[in-house]
Design a protein around this motif. Sequence first.
Motif, mmCIF file in Angstrom:
data_model
loop_
_atom_site.group_PDB
_atom_site.id
_atom_site.type_symbol
_atom_site.label_atom_id
_atom_site.label_comp_id
_atom_site.label_asym_id
_atom_site.label_seq_id
_atom_site.Cartn_x
_atom_site.Cartn_y
_atom_site.Cartn_z
ATOM 1 N N ILE A 17 -18.711 30.401 -26.924
ATOM 2 C CA ILE A 17 -18.631 31.797 -26.455
ATOM 3 C C ILE A 17 -19.806 32.611 -26.984
ATOM 4 C CG2 ILE A 17 -17.264 33.906 -26.470
ATOM 5 C CD1 ILE A 17 -16.109 31.680 -24.753
ATOM 6 N N ASN A 18 -20.164 32.412 -28.254
ATOM 7 C CA ASN A 18 -21.290 33.152 -28.834
ATOM 8 C C ASN A 18 -22.598 32.858 -28.103
ATOM 9 O OD1 ASN A 18 -19.950 34.573 -30.831
ATOM 10 N ND2 ASN A 18 -20.138 32.945 -32.327
ATOM 11 N N THR A 19 -22.766 31.625 -27.660
ATOM 12 C CA THR A 19 -23.986 31.244 -26.932
ATOM 13 C C THR A 19 -24.032 31.889 -25.555
ATOM 14 O OG1 THR A 19 -24.004 29.138 -28.122
ATOM 15 C CG2 THR A 19 -25.363 29.282 -26.155
ATOM 16 N N LEU A 20 -22.863 32.081 -24.958
ATOM 17 C CA LEU A 20 -22.796 32.676 -23.622
ATOM 18 C C LEU A 20 -22.870 34.204 -23.640
ATOM 19 C CD1 LEU A 20 -19.983 30.462 -22.043
ATOM 20 C CD2 LEU A 20 -22.448 30.299 -21.623
ATOM 21 N N THR A 21 -22.751 34.791 -24.827
ATOM 22 C CA THR A 21 -22.694 36.259 -24.939
ATOM 23 C C THR A 21 -23.860 36.939 -24.236
ATOM 24 O OG1 THR A 21 -21.532 36.128 -27.059
ATOM 25 C CG2 THR A 21 -22.655 38.188 -26.558
ATOM 26 N N ARG A 22 -25.076 36.492 -24.535
ATOM 27 C CA ARG A 22 -26.253 37.189 -24.010
ATOM 28 C C ARG A 22 -26.437 36.987 -22.513
ATOM 29 N NH1 ARG A 22 -28.591 35.155 -29.581
ATOM 30 N NH2 ARG A 22 -28.640 37.133 -30.721
ATOM 31 N N SER A 23 -25.940 35.860 -21.981
ATOM 32 C CA SER A 23 -26.098 35.620 -20.551
ATOM 33 C C SER A 23 -25.240 36.561 -19.707
ATOM 34 C CB SER A 23 -25.780 34.163 -20.205
ATOM 35 O OG SER A 23 -24.489 33.808 -20.631
ATOM 36 N N SER A 24 -24.278 37.241 -20.340
ATOM 37 C CA SER A 24 -23.493 38.248 -19.606
ATOM 38 C C SER A 24 -24.390 39.405 -19.150
ATOM 39 C CB SER A 24 -22.351 38.783 -20.480
ATOM 40 O OG SER A 24 -22.861 39.463 -21.619
ATOM 41 N N ARG A 25 -25.486 39.628 -19.890
ATOM 42 C CA ARG A 25 -26.445 40.676 -19.489
ATOM 43 C C ARG A 25 -27.091 40.330 -18.147
ATOM 44 N NH1 ARG A 25 -28.358 43.576 -24.257
ATOM 45 N NH2 ARG A 25 -26.687 43.365 -25.814
ATOM 46 N N LEU A 26 -27.407 39.045 -17.954
ATOM 47 C CA LEU A 26 -28.025 38.607 -16.697
ATOM 48 C C LEU A 26 -27.068 38.805 -15.529
ATOM 49 C CD1 LEU A 26 -30.361 37.292 -15.196
ATOM 50 C CD2 LEU A 26 -29.469 35.048 -15.865
ATOM 51 N N ALA A 27 -25.785 38.516 -15.760
ATOM 52 C CA ALA A 27 -24.780 38.739 -14.713
ATOM 53 C C ALA A 27 -24.681 40.229 -14.375
ATOM 54 C CB ALA A 27 -23.426 38.207 -15.167
ATOM 55 N N GLY A 28 -24.782 41.079 -15.393
ATOM 56 C CA GLY A 28 -24.735 42.522 -15.165
ATOM 57 C C GLY A 28 -25.922 43.017 -14.363
ATOM 58 N N VAL A 29 -27.098 42.470 -14.652
ATOM 59 C CA VAL A 29 -28.305 42.849 -13.915
ATOM 60 C C VAL A 29 -28.200 42.405 -12.457
ATOM 61 C CG1 VAL A 29 -30.774 42.402 -13.678
ATOM 62 C CG2 VAL A 29 -29.819 42.903 -15.929
ATOM 63 N N ARG A 30 -27.723 41.188 -12.229
ATOM 64 C CA ARG A 30 -27.628 40.658 -10.866
ATOM 65 C C ARG A 30 -26.647 41.447 -10.002
ATOM 66 N NH1 ARG A 30 -27.623 34.023 -11.292
ATOM 67 N NH2 ARG A 30 -29.828 33.800 -11.853
ATOM 68 N N THR A 31 -25.562 41.875 -10.613
ATOM 69 C CA THR A 31 -24.550 42.601 -9.843
ATOM 70 C C THR A 31 -24.817 44.104 -9.798
ATOM 71 O OG1 THR A 31 -23.157 42.783 -11.833
ATOM 72 C CG2 THR A 31 -22.757 40.901 -10.365
ATOM 73 N N GLY A 32 -25.734 44.570 -10.637
ATOM 74 C CA GLY A 32 -25.999 46.004 -10.699
ATOM 75 C C GLY A 32 -24.953 46.771 -11.476
ATOM 76 N N HIS A 33 -24.148 46.064 -12.268
ATOM 77 C CA HIS A 33 -23.077 46.711 -13.052
ATOM 78 C C HIS A 33 -23.186 46.247 -14.503
ATOM 79 C CE1 HIS A 33 -21.123 48.261 -9.441
ATOM 80 N NE2 HIS A 33 -21.258 47.060 -8.909
ATOM 81 N N LEU A 34 -24.249 46.666 -15.159
ATOM 82 C CA LEU A 34 -24.542 46.194 -16.515
ATOM 83 C C LEU A 34 -23.482 46.651 -17.512
ATOM 84 C CD1 LEU A 34 -26.503 44.654 -18.284
ATOM 85 C CD2 LEU A 34 -27.852 46.746 -18.538
ATOM 86 N N ALA A 35 -23.084 47.923 -17.440
ATOM 87 C CA ALA A 35 -22.076 48.440 -18.375
ATOM 88 C C ALA A 35 -20.746 47.721 -18.186
ATOM 89 C CB ALA A 35 -21.903 49.950 -18.188
ATOM 90 N N THR A 36 -20.390 47.466 -16.924
ATOM 91 C CA THR A 36 -19.148 46.743 -16.637
ATOM 92 C C THR A 36 -19.212 45.325 -17.194
ATOM 93 O OG1 THR A 36 -18.835 48.005 -14.602
ATOM 94 C CG2 THR A 36 -17.595 45.962 -14.805
ATOM 95 N N ALA A 37 -20.367 44.688 -17.058
ATOM 96 C CA ALA A 37 -20.530 43.324 -17.566
ATOM 97 C C ALA A 37 -20.326 43.263 -19.072
ATOM 98 C CB ALA A 37 -21.921 42.806 -17.204
ATOM 99 N N ILE A 38 -20.928 44.209 -19.792
ATOM 100 C CA ILE A 38 -20.800 44.234 -21.253
ATOM 101 C C ILE A 38 -19.352 44.490 -21.654
ATOM 102 C CG2 ILE A 38 -21.476 45.466 -23.349
ATOM 103 C CD1 ILE A 38 -24.208 45.962 -21.992
ATOM 104 N N SER A 39 -18.680 45.377 -20.910
ATOM 105 C CA SER A 39 -17.287 45.694 -21.206
ATOM 106 C C SER A 39 -16.374 44.511 -20.921
ATOM 107 C CB SER A 39 -16.849 46.903 -20.386
ATOM 108 O OG SER A 39 -15.482 47.199 -20.627
ATOM 109 N N LEU A 40 -16.554 43.881 -19.756
ATOM 110 C CA LEU A 40 -15.695 42.763 -19.380
ATOM 111 C C LEU A 40 -15.882 41.560 -20.295
ATOM 112 C CD1 LEU A 40 -15.705 42.666 -15.463
ATOM 113 C CD2 LEU A 40 -13.841 43.316 -16.988
ATOM 114 N N PHE A 41 -17.108 41.387 -20.819
ATOM 115 C CA PHE A 41 -17.316 40.253 -21.710
ATOM 116 C C PHE A 41 -16.500 40.416 -22.985
ATOM 117 C CE2 PHE A 41 -19.393 37.556 -24.835
ATOM 118 C CZ PHE A 41 -19.494 36.378 -24.116
ATOM 119 N N GLY A 42 -16.163 41.663 -23.309
ATOM 120 C CA GLY A 42 -15.297 41.896 -24.461
ATOM 121 C C GLY A 42 -13.962 41.187 -24.315
ATOM 122 N N VAL A 43 -13.475 41.076 -23.074
ATOM 123 C CA VAL A 43 -12.219 40.369 -22.811
ATOM 124 C C VAL A 43 -12.394 38.885 -23.131
ATOM 125 C CG1 VAL A 43 -10.509 39.779 -21.061
ATOM 126 C CG2 VAL A 43 -11.609 42.017 -21.007
#
Length: 290
Positions: A17-43
């Motif tokens: 999970i720790n290794t995948l943490t930063r890649s959530s930023r890329l998903a946020g950029v691709r979808t245009g919802h960066l804040a949502t991506a950071i928040s959802l990764f908290g789950v």
Amino acid sequence: MERLLLVFLLTVFINLINTLTRSSRLAGVRTGHLATAISLFGVVYLAASFANTLQAPLLASTVEQIIDQAYDRSLSAEPGAAVTDTLVYQEALAGLNEKLRFVILGATVGTTLGILLIPSFVTSFSNSIRAFGRTGSVFRVIPLVLFSFFRPGGGILRLRFTSLRTLKKIIFRKMATPGAFLVWNLVSYSLWTANVLSGLYAGALYPEYRSTAVLMASIVGNASIVLNVMMVDPVLAKVTDAVAAGEQDELELKQIIFYLALSNLFGTLFSQVIFVPVANGLQILTRWIA
């Protein structure tokens, strides 16, 4: 042995999970919802936090049993000698050293799996972000994720692999961002990986004050967090913002995420090197305080 294996598997999961943490930023950029991506990764990170709460007491209790048994056997075998200098206790320390290094190996395995799963995670997490945009509820997204396990190739979860062409670009393209932050990441991740384990081993080296030694490990853990927050995260955030704004190519962010994951991997290997020296340092600090 079963308990140690469980600790190993929990360590694998936590580092995955720790290794995948930063890649959530890329998903946020691709979808245009960066804040949502950071928040959802908290789950997602909650699962790793729960695993961490299970790992720590299981590991601590295992170490306590080894120390107590070796301490009692040493007193019986050589009543007049210093307990930690007896052959029985030194053999127990050697066995404990191997067990804790096995746990560190779990960190290496988890990080390696995380690197391999980055493309799948980015695609699946992007789908989760879109699903949250449609439903507006985390509790509605979670069942969709679970149902995906029964729909291979469909649903939210998708298995993806990096193409050889993209991998070549990531490896051979010159990174625009100065690479010093990768060294800081390696140092911080190695300290983070070793800190609790070194504290437990320091407690075994100085059993009379082992609780103090374990608590002293938080110094190393906090130092690793400070290094990461000050020297690594701001660089990643700056590049993420630049890519989201269209000022830099997405490949730059992919490259940084990939190299940070590799840095994590080398950090787990380096933690095998610093594990005992950190434990010795914590033992010295413990003796000084005691």
